[in-house]
Structure formats: structure tokens, C-alpha cells
Design an enzyme around this catalytic site. Sequence first.
Site, mmCIF file in Angstrom:
data_model
loop_
_atom_site.group_PDB
_atom_site.id
_atom_site.type_symbol
_atom_site.label_atom_id
_atom_site.label_comp_id
_atom_site.label_asym_id
_atom_site.label_seq_id
_atom_site.Cartn_x
_atom_site.Cartn_y
_atom_site.Cartn_z
ATOM 1 N N PHE A 161 -11.249 -7.703 13.953
ATOM 2 C CA PHE A 161 -10.176 -8.142 13.071
ATOM 3 C C PHE A 161 -9.885 -7.061 12.028
ATOM 4 O O PHE A 161 -10.789 -6.549 11.378
ATOM 5 C CB PHE A 161 -10.546 -9.454 12.375
ATOM 6 N N GLN A 162 -8.631 -6.714 11.887
ATOM 7 C CA GLN A 162 -8.162 -5.679 10.967
ATOM 8 C C GLN A 162 -8.844 -4.340 11.186
ATOM 9 O O GLN A 162 -9.073 -3.581 10.248
ATOM 10 C CB GLN A 162 -8.309 -6.139 9.509
ATOM 11 N N MET B 111 24.201 9.713 1.997
ATOM 12 C CA MET B 111 23.927 10.979 2.664
ATOM 13 C C MET B 111 24.166 10.879 4.167
ATOM 14 O O MET B 111 24.654 11.810 4.798
ATOM 15 C CB MET B 111 22.490 11.433 2.378
ATOM 16 N N GLU C 137 0.813 -1.219 0.000
ATOM 17 C CA GLU C 137 0.000 0.000 0.000
ATOM 18 C C GLU C 137 0.850 1.273 0.000
ATOM 19 O O GLU C 137 0.441 2.307 -0.540
ATOM 20 C CB GLU C 137 -0.953 0.002 1.191
ATOM 21 N N LYS D 121 -17.565 -1.352 6.107
ATOM 22 C CA LYS D 121 -18.020 -2.331 5.125
ATOM 23 C C LYS D 121 -19.539 -2.321 4.961
ATOM 24 O O LYS D 121 -20.047 -2.489 3.853
ATOM 25 C CB LYS D 121 -17.538 -3.728 5.531
HETATM 26 C C1 TPP Z 1 12.416 5.913 5.075
HETATM 27 C C2 TPP Z 1 13.689 6.586 5.420
HETATM 28 N N1 TPP Z 1 14.523 6.034 6.330
HETATM 29 C C3 TPP Z 1 15.681 6.648 6.639
HETATM 30 C C4 TPP Z 1 16.025 7.835 6.057
HETATM 31 C C5 TPP Z 1 17.328 8.535 6.430
HETATM 32 N N2 TPP Z 1 18.187 8.612 5.248
HETATM 33 C C6 TPP Z 1 18.298 9.722 4.499
HETATM 34 S S1 TPP Z 1 19.290 9.512 3.171
HETATM 35 C C7 TPP Z 1 19.637 7.924 3.610
HETATM 36 C C8 TPP Z 1 20.558 7.086 2.776
HETATM 37 C C9 TPP Z 1 20.076 6.873 1.391
HETATM 38 O O1 TPP Z 1 20.943 5.949 0.782
HETATM 39 P P1 TPP Z 1 20.886 5.686 -0.761
HETATM 40 O O2 TPP Z 1 19.488 5.444 -1.179
HETATM 41 O O3 TPP Z 1 21.865 4.650 -1.115
HETATM 42 O O4 TPP Z 1 21.292 7.104 -1.371
HETATM 43 P P2 TPP Z 1 22.724 7.833 -1.376
HETATM 44 O O5 TPP Z 1 22.694 8.862 -0.293
HETATM 45 O O6 TPP Z 1 23.772 6.816 -1.169
HETATM 46 O O7 TPP Z 1 22.777 8.467 -2.726
HETATM 47 C C10 TPP Z 1 18.970 7.580 4.788
HETATM 48 C C11 TPP Z 1 19.102 6.294 5.465
HETATM 49 C C12 TPP Z 1 15.107 8.386 5.140
HETATM 50 N N3 TPP Z 1 15.338 9.564 4.542
HETATM 51 N N4 TPP Z 1 13.965 7.751 4.820
#
Ligand code: TPP
Lengths: 586, 171
Positions: free
Chosen positions: A115-116, A484, A53, A165
Site C-alpha cells: 500500500f502506497q 502564451m 506536495e 518506515k
Molecule cells: C504545467 C504546465 N502545463 C502546460 C504548460 C503549457 N503552457 C505554457 S504557457 C501556458 C498558458 C499560461 O496561461 P496563463 O497562466 O493564463 O498565462 P498567460 O500566458 O495568459 O499570461 C500553457 C498552458 C506549462 N507551461 N506548464
Amino acid sequence: MASKQLNGSQIVLKALVDQGVEDVFGYPGGAVLPLYDEIFKQNQLRHILVRQEGGAVHAAEGYARSTGKVGVVLVTSGPGATNAVTGLTDALMDSVPIVCLTGQVPTHLIGNDAFQEADTTGITRPCTKHNYLVKDINDLARVVHEAFHVARSGRPGPVVIDLPKDVLMGQGPYSPPTEAGHKSYRPQLKGDAAQIRRAVGLMASAKRPLFYCGGGVINSGPEASRLLKTLIKKTGYPCALTLMGLGAYPASDKQFLGMVGMHGTYEANMAMHDCDLMINIGARFDDRVTGRLAAFSPGSKKIHVDIDPSSINKNVSVDIPVIGDVAHVLKEMLAVWKTERAKPDTPALKAWWRQIGKWQKRDCLSYKTNSKVIKPQQAIQRLYEATKGHDDVFITTEVGQHQMWAAQFFKFDNPNHWLTSGGLGTMGYGLPAAMGVQVAHPKALVVDIAGEASTMMNIQEMSTIAQYRLPVKVFILNNHYMGMVRQWQDLLHGSRYSETYMDSLPDFVKLAEAFGAVGLRATRPNQLDNVIKEMLATDKAVIADIRVDKMENCFPMIPSGAAHNEMLFGNNGDDSLASEEGMVLV
Amino acid sequence: MNPQPEQINEHTISVLVDNEAGVLARVVGLFSGRGYNIESLTVAEVDPENALSRITILTSGTPMIIEQIKAQLGRLVPVHKVNDLTLEGPHVARELAMVKVVGSGEKRVESLRIADIFRARAVDSTNKSFVFEIVGDTGKVNAFIKLMEKLGLTEVSRTGVVAIARGTKGI
Ligand SMILES: Cc1ncc(C[n+]2csc(CCOP(=O)(O)OP(=O)(O)O)c2C)c(N)n1
Ligand SMILES: [Mg+2]
């Protein structure tokens, strides 16, 4: 009552059709079975069966942002609804119009831990623009129409309709959409005339003006971007865009300074810092843009055009707020500029552009290539060059360094072609969003510029992409790191890479094949162009695994808690570490 | 703009809303979610014909925060009107409290005497207790409760503030 009685599910579908809906992204379950049964029996609405979803909501976001229409989602009760929460929050933060229909247990079971059962309206109250629980079938048609109105008008956003529902199975009347406005929700479209006159007055007397424009321009519709361009061309003033605003003003134009904010260009951020008039059109002084508030553009007067009164004076107090729809206000601004025979202060403007020219000479996005490893910036630049010939190119992104590089290096000349998760920063957005874009634009080139970690977050949607033969391109800048986060560990945590290296990543080429897509890989710079070419020539879905420099960091950067004139340049400048106070910020 | 932008002031805000399920949760959730203060909050239907309820909120914050609170309230879909009674001119604000005092002898007599001064009414009494009903502005109610503390106060229930503008002007 003369009107014909329909069952609740028929009422919902009829209302969707009357609202102009053509595609619905969804996933079935017990509570929405009656709706799915009616979907089976009709052929006006196309249902796209996602694999989770969460993917449905991001797909609907991609659909909505690339078309300007409301994106529609249909999920079951309980886990179906809770899986949708991230996407709803994402849509709220980035002002994306979504109507999300959620199944609910029958009214007599609500509150029984059935449920759900989940308290869907309770859970989604803070992450929607508005939500409804329909307990009476006589309200059903009106509520669906109202939900579309609320989702798309004013500052757009997600709306949930929770459908027990028994309501979906009961009998009731249908009523078509009406023209009558909402009884209490009436966003202001036209800006105050006196405020607009004052704004134009300031604009004409500015010596160092800057247009700072955001996603509000895009949400206002393509006409807003046209008007913005006319106004900016007429004034000769520089323009900078936010992450959400990219495409609102053509990136190829000389008056464009690039993106503002944390990873914005040196010239855009310095212009923001040193301008004497900031003309904010549909941007919200987000913390990624302002940096340290106390040091934000200290010498400027500020005009702020926004349809949402709560955006005004929230972070930054402004001198001339104009509440209204961007297109409406720009039209008025242009008219006043004309009737007042306003003229820019040419000598001052010349000096301002000279100063900007000096900042541009800093060439803040420069990077060094070599023959051994692909630079991520290089990969995006080559992709951009290769896609120039295509008519309609849509770019979505995941979240991370690749997202910022995409924003820096891909040039957008038109609105609605750049889709990224800005406010929430949701990894896993780009792949399903690209899927939604492709559903709306079957002929267009749709590329998700991705990171390998983000790609894994909604990889299951490759299966949806296969089912509907959507030729989505997933262009992974694979650095093996959550780049990042690793970059912040470099800046703030002594390069202790705690849990940011990802071991045991899948073989993305084989993974693509497992999903019936084409897998490509480039490991050396001399393979890059060929892989891009092959990807673009393939009329099926592609995952391109582009192995890029693992240690490259994204610059320029305003570290958290710093001011615009305290940018770091990384590889091509001398950097100090970010401040202690900055560490507590995100 | 504002001479003392950091000054925190109390504001009485009146919000006219559709009387529908969840509307109070929206308002309260907005305050908790965004970290605003609620000193008191009252709600009741005031226009049954149009199903409108009036919420009176006593809140505090800097001028910028108060402006935000009003703007945020204004964009809730079921909200019809937001009025800052504190800024919009003189208004009357009252609350009602019920104060239970348990005791005997001199203290009991004294509590009655003070109630009389405050024009509080005894709405329930036993040999050992009174329930006083007092209506007034918050300061008066506070003062009364304070005095009762030494005279056997055991329990208080208060409505929170309701308020309305003085004169002919309506919201
Ligand atoms: C759902 C989610 N979990 C954690 C983060 C924290 N976060 C921001 S950037 C990142 C790393 C992203 O890695 P990648 O997709 O390999 O991109 P890169 O920075 O290496 O280009 C994380 C863990 C986030 N933004 N979203
Ligand atoms: Mg990565």
C-alpha cells in the site's frame, strides 16, 4: 559502540538541525508518521504544512533561491513522492538546491506492491541530481549530511532521500557532519589559470564584446554578482542576462542591454548575433537563448565559464572553456586583468556602443496604452514603479506571457530577488514559490506576477498562505486565455484557439475572500494604480485580479527555428509568420 | 576545431563507480534518457575492498557527443573516474562468447575444425551439440559466429567488451 542510540526519525531531525535547517515544507502520511511524531516533540524546526506536495517543492525552491540555502521538503511514500516529481524536475532544470525526504514502505515490503509503495528512487532518478534509499539505519546520518553536500555544491540540484518506515523507527547511532569531502563527487571550483589568462587576453583585444550571463552567477552567491559588476564596469563592455540570470547585474545600469533570447530585447539579441567576443558567465546556451543554432552568433569567439563540465560544448562549441565556480573565476579574471594592465580597445568599443545605441533606438518594448483596457505591460510597469520605494521586493512568476512581460518590464538590481521557472516552464510555480520566499523573508514584499490559468494550478496553497499569515501578493494579469499558447496559435496555427480560452474561471475576488485573503480587481486603466496601491498597503495576502487586454501578444519574439536577427515585433513592426521548420520545435 | 565534426566514431569508455544499488541504472538511464548509443556494456566489481566496480561501455557518436557522454558520466555522484580508452592510447579489448552449435556428420566435424583455427574451446559437448567458448576482439568473435551460422548455430551468449590500456599506464 559508545555513541548514544537514537531512533531513525530523531537521527533525521538532528541531521537537519545540524545542517542549519530552520523550515521544512511538508505533508504527512502513513510512511512518515514516525518523523511527524518527532516533529511534534521538538521546537527547533518549523514545519510548514502545504496543501499538496507539489506546492511543497516549489515553496522550498522559492525558499532556497531567495536565501541561497538548501530548501527542505518532507512527503509521504507513494502519492506523496509522485506529487513531488514536477517540483524536483523543475529544481533540476533550474539548478535549485533541494533535499526532499520521502517516506517509503518498510524494507521488507519493498517490491511487493505494498500500500502506497512507489519505486521512488526509480521514478526520481532522472529528475534529481542524486537520490538515496536508506536501508540501514547505520548509514542514515551520513546519507542526510551527504545529501545536503551534494544538493548545494557544484551545480546545485535536488536530492531525494527515500526513508523506509522501519528505518525511521529503528535505533541507530548519530554522527555529525564532517569536513571531509565526498569520496567521488568533487566539483572543480577554481578555474584553470592558463585558460583564464587566455580568456582575459581575448577580452582585452575584443572589438565587439558582450557579456552573456546567467543563473550560474546567482547560484555562485552574491559575491559573484559583485565581482561581475566590478569586471563589467572595469571593461566598459555591454552585458545581457538570461531569464535565470536577471538580477545578477543591475538592470538600472547603462551597460545592461536587457534579457537575451526568445523574448529578449532587440539590442541584447542583436549584440549577441553581431559580437566578436561572447563572454558567457554561468549561462548554458539554452535553446530559448540561442534560437537556430546554425545561425547563432556566427562571427564570435566564445568564452564559457561554468561549474558543470557537461554544459561546455553541449549545444555550442566554445573557444575557451573555463570550468569552475563563477565567483572563483571572476576573481581570477579581475586579478589577471589588473596584473596584465589590460585595457579595452576604446575606439572599437565606442563604435560598438554607437551600434548598440542604434538598436536601442528601435525601442523594442514599446506598446500603446489607451483609456479603455489595461495593457499587461502597463500593469507590470506600474507595479514596478509602485514598489520602487520598498526595501526588499521579491518577484515570482507563473509561466506564460505574463512571465515574459515581468522579465521585460520589472527591473532587478540585485540577485536572488527574481524567481521564475525557466528550464521546465512549470505553470503553478509562482504561488507556492512566493509562499516559500515569504516564509524565509517575513518582512519582505513578495509578489507573484501570475496568469489566471497558472494560478489555478496550485491555488490550494492560498490555504497554506492563510494558515501561516503570509502576506503574499498574487498579481494576476487576467486575460482569460492561456495567453502564451494562444500567441503560438496566432503565429503557427491560423489563430485557431483550440482549448486555450478558459471558461468559468472563478471570481478571484471572492476566491481570495474564501481563503481569508483580500481580493481586489482592476478592469480599467484608471483603476490600476489604486488597486496596486491598495494591494501594497494591505498587510495580508492579496489576490489582485487585473483584467488586461485579452489579445495582447508578447514581443519582441524570436520564433522557434529563427535566428537572433529575425525577430518579430508584433504591434510595432511588420511580421511574417514563423517558418515551417519552426513549427515542429517547441 | 575538429576537421570532421559530424564523423561518428566508436569509443570504448571505462567508468569506475561505487558498487552500490542503482548505479548501473543511473548509467544506463543516462544513455537512454539522452539518446546516446550503447553498443555493449559490461560491469563487475573490480576492487572489493573499496567496493568499486568497473563499467566498460562501447558507444558511438560525433566528437561533441562523445565529449558530452563523458561529461555527463563524470557528474554522476557515484562515478570516480571516466576514461576514454579510445582516445587515451592503445588498449586491448576482448569479449567472450559462448556459441551453441547443434548438428551431426560433416557439419559437426567442420565446426570443430573452425573452432580449432579460432582457438575456441568446446566447453560442453553431446552427440549432437557443442558449446564453444571463444575469446577475442569483437571482430574475431563476429567472424566465428558468422561461420557457425551454416554449421548449426542455435544460440549465442556474449559478455560484451572489457578493455584496459596497454603498457604501464592505469586509469
Ligand atoms: C504545467 C504546465 N502545463 C502546460 C504548460 C503549457 N503552457 C505554457 S504557457 C501556458 C498558458 C499560461 O496561461 P496563463 O497562466 O493564463 O498565462 P498567460 O500566458 O495568459 O499570461 C500553457 C498552458 C506549462 N507551461 N506548464
Ligand atoms: Mg492568461
